[in-house]
Scaffold this motif. Sequence first.
Motif, PDB file in Angstrom:
ATOM      1  N   ILE A  46       0.842  -1.191   0.000  1.00  8.16           N
ATOM      2  CA  ILE A  46       0.000   0.000   0.000  1.00  8.16           C
ATOM      3  C   ILE A  46       0.877   1.240   0.000  1.00  8.16           C
ATOM      4  O   ILE A  46       2.103   1.142   0.074  1.00  8.16           O
ATOM      5  CB  ILE A  46      -0.990  -0.011   1.197  1.00  8.16           C
ATOM      6  CG1 ILE A  46      -0.243  -0.101   2.528  1.00  8.16           C
ATOM      7  CG2 ILE A  46      -1.984  -1.167   1.046  1.00  8.16           C
ATOM      8  CD1 ILE A  46      -1.158  -0.025   3.754  1.00  8.16           C
ATOM      9  N   GLY A  47       0.243   2.396  -0.069  1.00  6.69           N
ATOM     10  CA  GLY A  47       0.942   3.657  -0.250  1.00  6.69           C
ATOM     11  C   GLY A  47       1.461   4.324   0.991  1.00  6.69           C
ATOM     12  O   GLY A  47       1.331   5.533   1.152  1.00  6.69           O
ATOM     13  N   TRP A  48       2.044   3.536   1.916  1.00 11.98           N
ATOM     14  CA  TRP A  48       2.666   4.153   3.094  1.00 11.98           C
ATOM     15  C   TRP A  48       4.156   3.875   3.086  1.00 11.98           C
ATOM     16  O   TRP A  48       4.643   2.947   2.450  1.00 11.98           O
ATOM     17  CB  TRP A  48       2.015   3.714   4.388  1.00 11.98           C
ATOM     18  CG  TRP A  48       2.069   2.242   4.740  1.00 11.98           C
ATOM     19  CD1 TRP A  48       2.840   1.254   4.169  1.00 11.98           C
ATOM     20  CD2 TRP A  48       1.322   1.601   5.756  1.00 11.98           C
ATOM     21  NE1 TRP A  48       2.604   0.055   4.766  1.00 11.98           N
ATOM     22  CE2 TRP A  48       1.672   0.234   5.748  1.00 11.98           C
ATOM     23  CE3 TRP A  48       0.390   2.038   6.678  1.00 11.98           C
ATOM     24  CZ2 TRP A  48       1.122  -0.693   6.627  1.00 11.98           C
ATOM     25  CZ3 TRP A  48      -0.152   1.116   7.539  1.00 11.98           C
ATOM     26  CH2 TRP A  48       0.212  -0.229   7.511  1.00 11.98           C
ATOM     27  N   ASP A  49       4.888   4.735   3.807  1.00 11.59           N
ATOM     28  CA  ASP A  49       6.339   4.582   3.878  1.00 11.59           C
ATOM     29  C   ASP A  49       6.718   3.684   5.051  1.00 11.59           C
ATOM     30  O   ASP A  49       5.834   3.139   5.735  1.00 11.59           O
ATOM     31  CB  ASP A  49       7.017   5.951   3.954  1.00 11.59           C
ATOM     32  CG  ASP A  49       6.675   6.747   5.202  1.00 11.59           C
ATOM     33  OD1 ASP A  49       6.147   6.190   6.191  1.00 11.59           O
ATOM     34  OD2 ASP A  49       6.935   7.973   5.200  1.00 11.59           O
ATOM     35  N   ALA A  50       8.009   3.558   5.303  1.00  7.26           N
ATOM     36  CA  ALA A  50       8.509   2.661   6.358  1.00  7.26           C
ATOM     37  C   ALA A  50       8.035   3.081   7.746  1.00  7.26           C
ATOM     38  O   ALA A  50       8.011   2.256   8.662  1.00  7.26           O
ATOM     39  CB  ALA A  50      10.036   2.611   6.319  1.00  7.26           C
ATOM     40  N   VAL A  59      -2.471   9.119  -6.711  1.00 10.78           N
ATOM     41  CA  VAL A  59      -1.223   9.039  -7.462  1.00 10.78           C
ATOM     42  C   VAL A  59      -0.038   8.884  -6.505  1.00 10.78           C
ATOM     43  O   VAL A  59       0.847   8.051  -6.724  1.00 10.78           O
ATOM     44  CB  VAL A  59      -1.048  10.264  -8.382  1.00 10.78           C
ATOM     45  CG1 VAL A  59       0.320  10.259  -9.043  1.00 10.78           C
ATOM     46  CG2 VAL A  59      -2.154  10.288  -9.439  1.00 10.78           C
ATOM     47  N   GLY A  60      -0.028   9.639  -5.428  1.00  5.52           N
ATOM     48  CA  GLY A  60       1.050   9.518  -4.442  1.00  5.52           C
ATOM     49  C   GLY A  60       1.094   8.145  -3.806  1.00  5.52           C
ATOM     50  O   GLY A  60       2.172   7.579  -3.608  1.00  5.52           O
ATOM     51  N   GLN A  61      -0.073   7.605  -3.485  1.00  7.73           N
ATOM     52  CA  GLN A  61      -0.104   6.279  -2.873  1.00  7.73           C
ATOM     53  C   GLN A  61       0.317   5.192  -3.859  1.00  7.73           C
ATOM     54  O   GLN A  61       1.003   4.238  -3.478  1.00  7.73           O
ATOM     55  CB  GLN A  61      -1.490   5.981  -2.295  1.00  7.73           C
ATOM     56  CG  GLN A  61      -1.754   6.755  -1.018  1.00  7.73           C
ATOM     57  CD  GLN A  61      -2.923   6.201  -0.237  1.00  7.73           C
ATOM     58  OE1 GLN A  61      -3.302   5.044  -0.364  1.00  7.73           O
ATOM     59  NE2 GLN A  61      -3.493   7.049   0.613  1.00  7.73           N
ATOM     60  N   ILE A  62      -0.052   5.332  -5.121  1.00  8.33           N
ATOM     61  CA  ILE A  62       0.382   4.352  -6.114  1.00  8.33           C
ATOM     62  C   ILE A  62       1.892   4.388  -6.270  1.00  8.33           C
ATOM     63  O   ILE A  62       2.546   3.343  -6.279  1.00  8.33           O
ATOM     64  CB  ILE A  62      -0.337   4.590  -7.463  1.00  8.33           C
ATOM     65  CG1 ILE A  62      -1.797   4.129  -7.343  1.00  8.33           C
ATOM     66  CG2 ILE A  62       0.379   3.883  -8.609  1.00  8.33           C
ATOM     67  CD1 ILE A  62      -2.677   4.508  -8.517  1.00  8.33           C
ATOM     68  N   ALA A  63       2.465   5.578  -6.367  1.00  6.23           N
ATOM     69  CA  ALA A  63       3.924   5.694  -6.482  1.00  6.23           C
ATOM     70  C   ALA A  63       4.611   5.062  -5.279  1.00  6.23           C
ATOM     71  O   ALA A  63       5.603   4.328  -5.423  1.00  6.23           O
ATOM     72  CB  ALA A  63       4.325   7.156  -6.641  1.00  6.23           C
TER      73      ALA A  63
END
Length: 143
Positions: A46-50, A59-63
């Motif tokens: 999913i679209g979260w960082d570490a 778009v940000g979450q897909i990237a």
Amino acid sequence: MIGQARAAAATEGGLVTLQPEGWPAPKGYANGMMGRGRVVFVGGQIGWDAEGRFAEGMVGQIAQALRNILAVLAEAGAGPQHIARLTWYVTDMEAYRANLKPLGRAYREVMGAHYPAMAVMRVVELVEREALVEIEATAVLPE
């Protein structure tokens, strides 16, 4: 029967795009991929960082989800060129469709010009309430 060029590439462990004769060329994905080697399955990202912070918007979450896939693949010594298949689950198909151009740019920034077999489907919700997308990957690494 597989064409000689395709068979040679598959034997060498590279992925080969499968395109039936007479079919229109797909844009941004492949109808099929073929390869030989070690298979890596990447669970839905999913679209979260570490740190568990979600990127802004679809778009940000897909990237970010794609970057997460590449991080998992790196553990196997793989990169985007080894991805044979991506399955995308989105919570808002209209938002996905409305963002195709920026999504394409974000995809190319993360994945380059590699377009594996893909499917995109709408789901009612994902486990993480803030998640707008979840993407699974299957990669094939040369033997």
